[in-house]
Motif scaffolding. Structure first.
Motif, PDB file in Angstrom:
ATOM      1  N   GLY A 724       2.129 -18.187  -6.105  1.00  0.00           N
ATOM      2  CA  GLY A 724       2.943 -19.214  -5.472  1.00  0.00           C
ATOM      3  C   GLY A 724       2.076 -20.380  -5.057  1.00  0.00           C
ATOM      4  N   ASN A 725       2.293 -21.537  -5.657  1.00  0.00           N
ATOM      5  CA  ASN A 725       1.488 -22.724  -5.380  1.00  0.00           C
ATOM      6  C   ASN A 725       2.333 -23.802  -4.709  1.00  0.00           C
ATOM      7  N   ASP A 726       1.669 -24.781  -4.108  1.00  0.00           N
ATOM      8  CA  ASP A 726       2.368 -25.955  -3.603  1.00  0.00           C
ATOM      9  C   ASP A 726       2.523 -26.943  -4.755  1.00  0.00           C
ATOM     10  N   LEU A 727       3.738 -27.376  -5.001  1.00  0.00           N
ATOM     11  CA  LEU A 727       4.023 -28.248  -6.137  1.00  0.00           C
ATOM     12  C   LEU A 727       4.049 -29.705  -5.691  1.00  0.00           C
ATOM     13  N   ASN A 728       3.546 -30.581  -6.559  1.00  0.00           N
ATOM     14  CA  ASN A 728       3.467 -32.016  -6.261  1.00  0.00           C
ATOM     15  C   ASN A 728       2.799 -32.262  -4.913  1.00  0.00           C
ATOM     16  N   ALA A 729       1.712 -31.556  -4.669  1.00  0.00           N
ATOM     17  CA  ALA A 729       1.057 -31.580  -3.359  1.00  0.00           C
ATOM     18  C   ALA A 729       0.252 -32.866  -3.171  1.00  0.00           C
ATOM     19  N   PHE A 730       0.275 -33.370  -1.930  1.00  0.00           N
ATOM     20  CA  PHE A 730      -0.523 -34.551  -1.593  1.00  0.00           C
ATOM     21  C   PHE A 730      -1.955 -34.120  -1.304  1.00  0.00           C
ATOM     22  N   PHE A 731      -2.914 -35.027  -1.542  1.00  0.00           N
ATOM     23  CA  PHE A 731      -4.338 -34.742  -1.376  1.00  0.00           C
ATOM     24  C   PHE A 731      -4.785 -33.554  -2.229  1.00  0.00           C
ATOM     25  N   ASP A 732      -4.035 -33.268  -3.318  1.00  0.00           N
ATOM     26  CA  ASP A 732      -4.412 -32.223  -4.284  1.00  0.00           C
ATOM     27  C   ASP A 732      -4.509 -30.834  -3.672  1.00  0.00           C
ATOM     28  N   ARG A 733      -3.728 -30.565  -2.606  1.00  0.00           N
ATOM     29  CA  ARG A 733      -3.726 -29.220  -2.012  1.00  0.00           C
ATOM     30  C   ARG A 733      -2.637 -28.394  -2.709  1.00  0.00           C
ATOM     31  N   PHE A 734      -2.990 -27.836  -3.866  1.00  0.00           N
ATOM     32  CA  PHE A 734      -2.027 -27.109  -4.682  1.00  0.00           C
ATOM     33  C   PHE A 734      -2.088 -25.587  -4.496  1.00  0.00           C
ATOM     34  N   PHE A 735      -3.253 -25.039  -4.149  1.00  0.00           N
ATOM     35  CA  PHE A 735      -3.516 -23.629  -4.402  1.00  0.00           C
ATOM     36  C   PHE A 735      -3.409 -22.760  -3.147  1.00  0.00           C
ATOM     37  N   GLN A 736      -2.720 -21.619  -3.318  1.00  0.00           N
ATOM     38  CA  GLN A 736      -2.565 -20.612  -2.270  1.00  0.00           C
ATOM     39  C   GLN A 736      -3.146 -19.297  -2.816  1.00  0.00           C
ATOM     40  N   PRO A 737      -4.450 -19.098  -2.720  1.00  0.00           N
ATOM     41  CA  PRO A 737      -5.088 -17.939  -3.366  1.00  0.00           C
ATOM     42  C   PRO A 737      -4.496 -16.613  -2.893  1.00  0.00           C
ATOM     43  N   ALA A 738      -4.281 -15.717  -3.858  1.00  0.00           N
ATOM     44  CA  ALA A 738      -3.761 -14.379  -3.584  1.00  0.00           C
ATOM     45  C   ALA A 738      -4.920 -13.385  -3.523  1.00  0.00           C
ATOM     46  N   PRO A 739      -4.694 -12.207  -2.953  1.00  0.00           N
ATOM     47  CA  PRO A 739      -5.777 -11.228  -2.809  1.00  0.00           C
ATOM     48  C   PRO A 739      -6.353 -10.782  -4.150  1.00  0.00           C
ATOM     49  N   GLY A 740      -7.653 -10.482  -4.151  1.00  0.00           N
ATOM     50  CA  GLY A 740      -8.278  -9.852  -5.299  1.00  0.00           C
ATOM     51  C   GLY A 740      -7.915  -8.377  -5.343  1.00  0.00           C
ATOM     52  N   ARG A 741      -8.765  -7.585  -5.969  1.00  0.00           N
ATOM     53  CA  ARG A 741      -8.478  -6.155  -6.069  1.00  0.00           C
ATOM     54  C   ARG A 741      -8.330  -5.553  -4.678  1.00  0.00           C
ATOM     55  N   ASN A 742      -7.264  -4.795  -4.464  1.00  0.00           N
ATOM     56  CA  ASN A 742      -7.031  -4.184  -3.157  1.00  0.00           C
ATOM     57  C   ASN A 742      -6.376  -2.820  -3.323  1.00  0.00           C
ATOM     58  N   TYR A 743      -6.487  -2.005  -2.292  1.00  0.00           N
ATOM     59  CA  TYR A 743      -6.113  -0.596  -2.372  1.00  0.00           C
ATOM     60  C   TYR A 743      -5.146  -0.235  -1.249  1.00  0.00           C
ATOM     61  N   TYR A 744      -4.404   0.832  -1.471  1.00  0.00           N
ATOM     62  CA  TYR A 744      -3.510   1.346  -0.437  1.00  0.00           C
ATOM     63  C   TYR A 744      -3.293   2.839  -0.677  1.00  0.00           C
ATOM     64  N   GLY A 745      -2.844   3.523   0.346  1.00  0.00           N
ATOM     65  CA  GLY A 745      -2.506   4.932   0.247  1.00  0.00           C
ATOM     66  C   GLY A 745      -1.575   5.307   1.372  1.00  0.00           C
ATOM     67  N   GLY A 746      -0.768   6.351   1.154  1.00  0.00           N
ATOM     68  CA  GLY A 746       0.185   6.720   2.185  1.00  0.00           C
ATOM     69  C   GLY A 746       0.699   8.129   2.024  1.00  0.00           C
ATOM     70  N   ILE A 747       1.479   8.560   3.008  1.00  0.00           N
ATOM     71  CA  ILE A 747       2.072   9.888   3.014  1.00  0.00           C
ATOM     72  C   ILE A 747       3.466   9.812   3.616  1.00  0.00           C
ATOM     73  N   LYS A 748       4.384  10.633   3.083  1.00  0.00           N
ATOM     74  CA  LYS A 748       5.739  10.746   3.592  1.00  0.00           C
ATOM     75  C   LYS A 748       6.043  12.218   3.824  1.00  0.00           C
ATOM     76  N   VAL A 749       6.713  12.507   4.917  1.00  0.00           N
ATOM     77  CA  VAL A 749       7.126  13.877   5.222  1.00  0.00           C
ATOM     78  C   VAL A 749       8.573  13.844   5.694  1.00  0.00           C
ATOM     79  N   GLY A 750       9.406  14.708   5.097  1.00  0.00           N
ATOM     80  CA  GLY A 750      10.804  14.778   5.476  1.00  0.00           C
ATOM     81  C   GLY A 750      11.213  16.189   5.841  1.00  0.00           C
ATOM     82  N   LEU A 751      12.044  16.308   6.858  1.00  0.00           N
ATOM     83  CA  LEU A 751      12.580  17.582   7.309  1.00  0.00           C
ATOM     84  C   LEU A 751      14.087  17.580   7.092  1.00  0.00           C
ATOM     85  N   ASN A 752      14.572  18.532   6.263  1.00  0.00           N
ATOM     86  CA  ASN A 752      16.003  18.710   6.056  1.00  0.00           C
ATOM     87  C   ASN A 752      16.510  19.738   7.061  1.00  0.00           C
ATOM     88  N   TYR A 753      17.375  19.319   7.964  1.00  0.00           N
ATOM     89  CA  TYR A 753      17.790  20.217   9.039  1.00  0.00           C
ATOM     90  C   TYR A 753      19.295  20.490   9.003  1.00  0.00           C
TER      91      TYR A 753
END
Length: 753
Positions: A724-753
């Motif tokens: 996602g960039n800024d379009l037709n930006a003044f002073f040439d401020r066009f760029f919104q850098p996105a993250p490089g390589r990144n990691y995540y992890g998670g856990i889910k636990v459910g109880l059926n009662y």
């Protein structure tokens, strides 16, 4: 529950293991088969109310013992949709299970309020299910929607979303515009034309339908398209907790409880998601409470309370990005450039079947909230309240001997906002610049008829009449102007659509349509940040011509959906930045927007009894060859240039694998072509490739406990890009850098009662 009597002898009515001493059976046998392929499914848990579970074997057979009369059970499998079943002693049943990865040929979608199988939809409609949403990190909707052809979902900063469907983000320097969004049948797009989509958490959406192109014949003004979001209540009594952690201080916690009630269910959940952000001054914090209830006689209600804060790092020049892509724009930190939004939505709806042919669906909502936005150049505060609803009557029967489905209804929205704009001194509101009392009213009524001309031809005709008013009462003005009131009533417009579908074979259909679109400027485009009111900004309008084909072969293993279209848009609204850095808007003549969109799904393996349960690949291609047709601004002739913010080519590949034992892997590769960032086509975002990977394991313990552990990598190739960039930006401020390589992890636990 589906009973197939041809299998009764295969599973047996009585077994020796199910006989009591008295000779009366207290057992039952259930055979589980995959719907469509009819392959047996092993490992299906059949659980009673006490938590005792039985499991299906390699032949798909589960032998239930110790039954009482009319005893209820819940079924569970990692990769199939859960069901409730009822058994009596001596039963021998065949139960078909629907995969969570559905056969697209058989999927029923709402589309233009038609509720037909996808194969019978004379429209460019795509469906995202819970399976699609769970392929990614579950913190953002962005990567999910970007797997679909014709759609670009952007996130310039954490929680700062933009969406374009068959178009450009030229009108949306921030926020979602020119795309109509519904959530659980209520209009989530406000009457002022913007959608605060970032108030929804990922967990508030479990299904989404996307209609591409002008859909105003039944959904009102807009040329981009429509997104219908919904949150379903899980079946059964269940409590779930989950946690996720990732790069750049990402943390997410969620708890949800679902409870069956008489003739319905209720579900309540709370989510907190926080991130330090990839760039300086890019922290985000979202907290959402959501309660849903389904009750007897078709009643349902939804309550959403959302509190969102996020910092805005701002756009960089090419030199600044090369020096340090993680830095914030100069001034963003000192001025505390950020947004704090709080909102409450309460909706209630009812599906009412009047008789065998007539029915009604109505949903009403009220909302209130506030918006606090310090920016580098100013400080904006708003408090608002609104209400609205949508109702439609449906007739499903015959007229003149022809099978006909008629829909007619209306939608109404009203919102009042107290809006103030101040100076910004080191992140604090300073002197009042202007204050407005804003009233926005939108109303339209619509009608549509779908007529089966023959067993293979379906004709659809729709029409709506649209009314829109902006009432801007400037109660204070510190500038050279005097307080004044401006009321702008846009001329009421008719929006028609005609579509035709031909069933070439039971598994192949062709569709074509002509639709007209009308998109008035949003309030934020009429009333700009520096205090001016642009009363000369004209609505966009255009005509779309479309043809497409869908086909399913090899018993649904391969599904293809290909569409070609041409959209001629007049009075195209584009953005530009003035010398003070304020984003303004203007009409830019006309644009020619031809394109082709294709999606191919190939289910290579679908065998629940094998080591590799499922192997599926999907490819989607977007070719958008959009250009300015007539565009002359301030002596610069941009006619013939590429439409700003649009990639000519986008290609997405996905691979999904499910392995015995609950293991799975999801791989996504996306190529995005070069994107012009200004109307002159002198600055581009270079092409990039994104690779995302998620792997995990799901499990169940005696049907009482279930869970999942997962980890993933986003931007595996460590690409340098902007989502996602800024379009037709003044002073040439066009760029919104996105993250490089990144990691995540998670856990889910459910109880059926």
């Amino acid at each position: 529950m589906v009973i197939k009597f041809k299998y009764l002898f295969a599973v047996g009515i009585f077994t020796a293991f199910g006989l009591e001493v008295s000779g009366q059976s207290t057992g039952a046998e259930v055979t589980f088969l995959e719907s469509g392929s009819q392959n047996p499914i092993s490992g299906v848990a059949v659980t009673d109310d006490s938590g005792t579970s039985w499991y299906s074997d390699a032949s798909g057979v589960a032998r239930i013992t110790g039954l009482t009369q009319n005893q209820t059970f819940k079924t569970y499998h990692h990769f199939y949709q859960a069901k409730k079943i009822s058994l009596d002693p001596g039963d021998s049943l065949i139960i078909t299970m629907d995969p969570k990865v559905q056969n697209l040929r058989e999927v029923v979608v709402t589309g233009y309020d038609s509720e037909r199988p996808l194969m019978d939809q004379a429209a460019p409609v795509h469906l995202l299910t819970e399976w699609d949403f769970n392929r990614f990190n579950e913190t953002s909707l962005v990567p999910v929607f970007n797997t679909l052809p014709g759609i670009r979902f952007e996130e310039r900063a954490p929680a700062s979303f933009r969406i374009s469907i068959r178009g450009s983000s030229l009108r949306a320097p921030f926020g979602v515009r020119n795309v109509k969004v519904y959530w659980n049948d209520i209009p989530f797009t406000g009457p002022e034309g913007t959608t605060t989509l970032n108030l929804l958490d990922f967990s508030n959406v479990s299904r989404a339908e996307v209609i591409k192109g002008p859909a105003g014949s039944i959904f009102g003004a807009g040329t981009g398209g429509v997104i219908n979001l919904s949150a379903t209540i899980p079946s059964g009594n269940k409590a779930t907790v989950e946690g996720l952690a990732g790069s750049f201080g990402l943390r997410r916690y969620r708890a949800q409880v679902t409870q069956d009630i008489e003739n319905g269910a209720i579900s309540a959940g709370f989510v907190m998601q926080q991130s330090e952000g990839y760039r300086d001054h890019s922290q985000s914090d979202r907290r959402v409470f959501h309660l849903s209830a389904e009750m007897d006689q078709g009643w349902q209600t939804h309550i959403l309370v959302s509190d969102l804060q996020y910092q805005i790092p701002g756009a960089l020049t090419e030199t600044q990005r090369a020096e340090n892509p993680q830095q914030a724009r100069p001034g963003s930190i000192d001025q505390n450039s950020s947004i704090h939004q709080r909102a409450l939505y309460w909706a209630i709806g009812k599906d009412h079947k009047i008789n065998s042919k007539w029915s009604n669906k109505t949903a009403l909502y009220v909302t209130t909230g506030d918006f606090d936005h310090p920016f580098i150049l100013d400080y904006k505060k708003e408090v608002y309240g609104g209400l609205g609803g949508r109702t439609r009557f449906i007739y499903d029967g015959t007229i003149g001997g022809l099978t006909t489905k008629w829909t007619g209804g209306a939608e109404y929205q009203y919102q009042r906002t107290a809006a103030q704009n101040f100076g910004n001194v080191m992140g604090q509101a300073d002197t009042l610049r202007f204050s407005d009392d804003l009233k926005n009213l939108q109303f339209f009524f619509f009608t549509q008829a779908e007529i089966n001309l023959s067993p293979t031809w379906i004709l659809t005709g729709g029409l709506s009449r649209n009314y829109l008013r902006y009432d801007i009462d400037r109660t204070a003005d510190a500038g050279p102007g005097n307080p004044a009131r401006l009321v702008r009533d846009f001329d009421p417009v008719w929006i028609p659509r005609v579509a035709l579908l031909k069933k070439i074979t039971p598994n192949t259909s062709w569709h074509g349509s002509v639709s007209w679109g009308f998109s008035p400027p949003t309030l934020d485009e009429v009333r700009t940040n520096e205090g001016s009111i642009n009363i000369v900004l004209m609505p966009e309008q255009g005509t779309s011509f479309e043809t497409g084909i869908r086909s399913s072969i090899w018993d649904g293993k391969i599904f293809a959906d290909i569409t070609a279209f041409y959209f001629r848009l007049d009075e195209t609204i584009t953005s530009f930045t003035n010398d003070q850095g304020v984003v303004l808007f203007r009409n830019a003549g006309s644009t020619d927007q031809p394109g082709i969109e294709a999606m191919l799904t190939y289910r290579i393996i679908s065998n629940p009894g094998a080591f590799l349960h499922l192997l599926q690949v999907r490819q989607s291609y977007t070719g958008h060859f959009f250009r300015f047709n007539e565009y002359d601004q301030r002596g610069n002739d941009f006619s013939g240039n590429q439409l700003t913010g649009v990639a000519p080519h986008t290609l997405v590949h996905t691979v999904d694998a499910n392995i015995k034992g609950g293991y799975y892997a999801n791989l996504t590769w996306q190529f995005t072509d070069k994107i012009p960032l200004n109307d002159a086509n002198t600055v581009y975002q270079e092409s990039y490739q994104l690779v995302n990977l998620r792997m995990g394991k799901r499990w169940s313990v005696k049907g009482k406990w279930d869970g999942e552990i997962f980890f993933g990598v986003d931007n595996l190739l460590d690409e340098d890009y902007s989502l996602g960039n800024d379009l037709n930006a003044f002073f040439d401020r066009f760029f919104q850098p996105a993250p490089g390589r990144n990691y995540y992890g998670g856990i889910k636990v459910g109880l059926n009662y």
